[in-house]
Motif scaffolding. Sequence first.
Motif, mmCIF file in Angstrom:
data_model
loop_
_atom_site.group_PDB
_atom_site.id
_atom_site.type_symbol
_atom_site.label_atom_id
_atom_site.label_comp_id
_atom_site.label_asym_id
_atom_site.label_seq_id
_atom_site.Cartn_x
_atom_site.Cartn_y
_atom_site.Cartn_z
ATOM 1 N N ALA A 57 3.103 0.877 3.277
ATOM 2 C CA ALA A 57 4.206 1.823 3.431
ATOM 3 C C ALA A 57 5.414 1.282 2.679
ATOM 4 C CB ALA A 57 4.545 2.011 4.904
ATOM 5 N N VAL A 58 6.259 2.182 2.239
ATOM 6 C CA VAL A 58 7.473 1.784 1.541
ATOM 7 C C VAL A 58 8.514 1.387 2.580
ATOM 8 C CG1 VAL A 58 9.278 2.523 -0.054
ATOM 9 C CG2 VAL A 58 6.956 3.377 -0.323
ATOM 10 N N GLU A 60 12.058 1.014 4.329
ATOM 11 C CA GLU A 60 13.004 2.106 4.528
ATOM 12 C C GLU A 60 14.361 1.914 3.848
ATOM 13 O OE1 GLU A 60 12.526 5.069 5.960
ATOM 14 O OE2 GLU A 60 10.433 4.506 6.213
ATOM 15 N N ASP A 61 14.612 0.807 3.181
ATOM 16 C CA ASP A 61 15.893 0.594 2.506
ATOM 17 C C ASP A 61 15.981 1.432 1.237
ATOM 18 O OD1 ASP A 61 16.530 -1.218 4.471
ATOM 19 O OD2 ASP A 61 15.864 -2.963 3.304
ATOM 20 N N LEU A 62 17.191 1.510 0.666
ATOM 21 C CA LEU A 62 17.430 2.360 -0.499
ATOM 22 C C LEU A 62 16.749 1.818 -1.758
ATOM 23 C CD1 LEU A 62 18.926 4.766 -1.788
ATOM 24 C CD2 LEU A 62 20.786 3.172 -2.279
ATOM 25 N N ILE A 63 16.914 0.544 -2.043
ATOM 26 C CA ILE A 63 16.359 -0.027 -3.273
ATOM 27 C C ILE A 63 14.831 0.031 -3.280
ATOM 28 C CG2 ILE A 63 16.162 -2.140 -4.636
ATOM 29 C CD1 ILE A 63 19.074 -2.703 -3.964
ATOM 30 N N PRO A 64 14.138 -0.331 -2.209
ATOM 31 C CA PRO A 64 12.682 -0.166 -2.244
ATOM 32 C C PRO A 64 12.229 1.283 -2.421
ATOM 33 C CG PRO A 64 13.257 -1.688 -0.509
ATOM 34 C CD PRO A 64 14.533 -1.106 -1.031
ATOM 35 N N ARG A 65 12.958 2.224 -1.846
ATOM 36 C CA ARG A 65 12.616 3.639 -2.016
ATOM 37 C C ARG A 65 12.744 4.053 -3.480
ATOM 38 N NH1 ARG A 65 9.772 6.327 1.478
ATOM 39 N NH2 ARG A 65 10.386 5.866 3.570
ATOM 40 N N VAL A 66 13.879 3.704 -4.089
ATOM 41 C CA VAL A 66 14.107 4.065 -5.493
ATOM 42 C C VAL A 66 13.078 3.382 -6.386
ATOM 43 C CG1 VAL A 66 15.743 3.829 -7.416
ATOM 44 C CG2 VAL A 66 16.556 4.539 -5.176
ATOM 45 N N LEU A 67 12.799 2.123 -6.093
ATOM 46 C CA LEU A 67 11.816 1.374 -6.866
ATOM 47 C C LEU A 67 10.428 2.001 -6.769
ATOM 48 C CD1 LEU A 67 11.718 -1.169 -8.596
ATOM 49 C CD2 LEU A 67 11.235 -2.460 -6.550
ATOM 50 N N SER A 68 10.041 2.411 -5.581
ATOM 51 C CA SER A 68 8.724 3.032 -5.427
ATOM 52 C C SER A 68 8.683 4.403 -6.089
ATOM 53 C CB SER A 68 8.350 3.133 -3.953
ATOM 54 O OG SER A 68 9.174 4.057 -3.291
ATOM 55 N N TYR A 69 9.778 5.175 -6.019
ATOM 56 C CA TYR A 69 9.790 6.475 -6.689
ATOM 57 C C TYR A 69 9.697 6.314 -8.202
ATOM 58 C CZ TYR A 69 11.137 8.777 -2.336
ATOM 59 O OH TYR A 69 11.159 9.257 -1.054
ATOM 60 N N LEU A 70 10.406 5.335 -8.743
ATOM 61 C CA LEU A 70 10.338 5.103 -10.180
ATOM 62 C C LEU A 70 8.947 4.640 -10.602
ATOM 63 C CD1 LEU A 70 13.730 3.350 -10.972
ATOM 64 C CD2 LEU A 70 12.972 5.574 -11.763
ATOM 65 N N SER A 116 4.484 -8.549 -2.051
ATOM 66 C CA SER A 116 5.030 -9.916 -1.994
ATOM 67 C C SER A 116 6.551 -9.947 -2.023
ATOM 68 C CB SER A 116 4.460 -10.759 -3.128
ATOM 69 O OG SER A 116 4.944 -10.311 -4.368
ATOM 70 N N ILE A 117 7.195 -8.946 -2.639
ATOM 71 C CA ILE A 117 8.664 -8.928 -2.655
ATOM 72 C C ILE A 117 9.241 -7.973 -1.611
ATOM 73 C CG2 ILE A 117 8.845 -9.647 -5.062
ATOM 74 C CD1 ILE A 117 9.489 -6.744 -5.772
ATOM 75 N N ASN A 118 8.395 -7.511 -0.704
ATOM 76 C CA ASN A 118 8.788 -6.671 0.439
ATOM 77 C C ASN A 118 9.323 -5.295 0.067
ATOM 78 O OD1 ASN A 118 8.007 -8.526 2.385
ATOM 79 N ND2 ASN A 118 9.968 -9.601 2.260
ATOM 80 N N VAL A 119 8.846 -4.740 -1.029
ATOM 81 C CA VAL A 119 9.117 -3.333 -1.320
ATOM 82 C C VAL A 119 8.135 -2.484 -0.530
ATOM 83 C CG1 VAL A 119 9.072 -1.572 -3.121
ATOM 84 C CG2 VAL A 119 10.110 -3.778 -3.579
ATOM 85 N N LEU A 120 6.886 -2.921 -0.508
ATOM 86 C CA LEU A 120 5.858 -2.292 0.314
ATOM 87 C C LEU A 120 5.573 -3.199 1.499
ATOM 88 C CD1 LEU A 120 3.307 -1.162 -2.425
ATOM 89 C CD2 LEU A 120 5.058 0.205 -1.331
ATOM 90 N N THR A 121 5.333 -2.586 2.629
ATOM 91 C CA THR A 121 4.988 -3.357 3.817
ATOM 92 C C THR A 121 3.612 -2.918 4.304
ATOM 93 O OG1 THR A 121 6.083 -1.744 5.251
ATOM 94 C CG2 THR A 121 7.393 -3.636 4.530
ATOM 95 N N SER A 122 2.922 -3.851 4.897
ATOM 96 C CA SER A 122 1.611 -3.556 5.454
ATOM 97 C C SER A 122 1.711 -3.620 6.967
ATOM 98 C CB SER A 122 0.587 -4.565 4.938
ATOM 99 O OG SER A 122 -0.664 -4.293 5.481
#
Length: 162
Positions: A57-58, A60-70, A116-122
């Motif tokens: 899962a992505v 919930e912060d802003l930067i991980p969301r934008v990073l995953s959308y890009l 590994s950089i916590n953009v996605l979480t398991s």
Amino acid sequence: MITTLLVVILVSLLLGSSLYYVKQKFIKLEVIITLLFLSFLCQHINFKLFSAYERLAVKEDLIPRVLSYLHFGIVLPILLLWLLYIWRKKIAIIYKVLLSFLWIGMDLLSKQVYVSINVLTSNTDSWYPIIDVCISLFILLLSLLFMRIFSTILEKESGVSP
């Protein structure tokens, strides 16, 4: 995480500017529609369709969301469009299959980096990459099928062949 975001933005811009060269095997309308379809596939199959299962899962912060959308909305679909471009060229099937596995491996590696950089979480104790390999293979097969069907429709409707 900011540096990763900047790198993904730069890669997105470079890949976006490379779409000009795809027009050798695709017509403009086909590039636009196919890219929208591939973006939908990469985003929704990865995170909407399988979100009910305890996978990735992505955050919930802003930067991980934008990073995953890009990444899942621009980078992976453009790379997949380039792969479809290669499938249209007259080269040996072994090279097409090897490049397809390279795309699947790149998708898997990017998910591993994002975990590994916590953009996605398991949500589970361990992450099973074979599920993501199957998902990527499904996306690839579905996009190849879409490319064949859509190009046939465009040929019939407009008389233009890519």
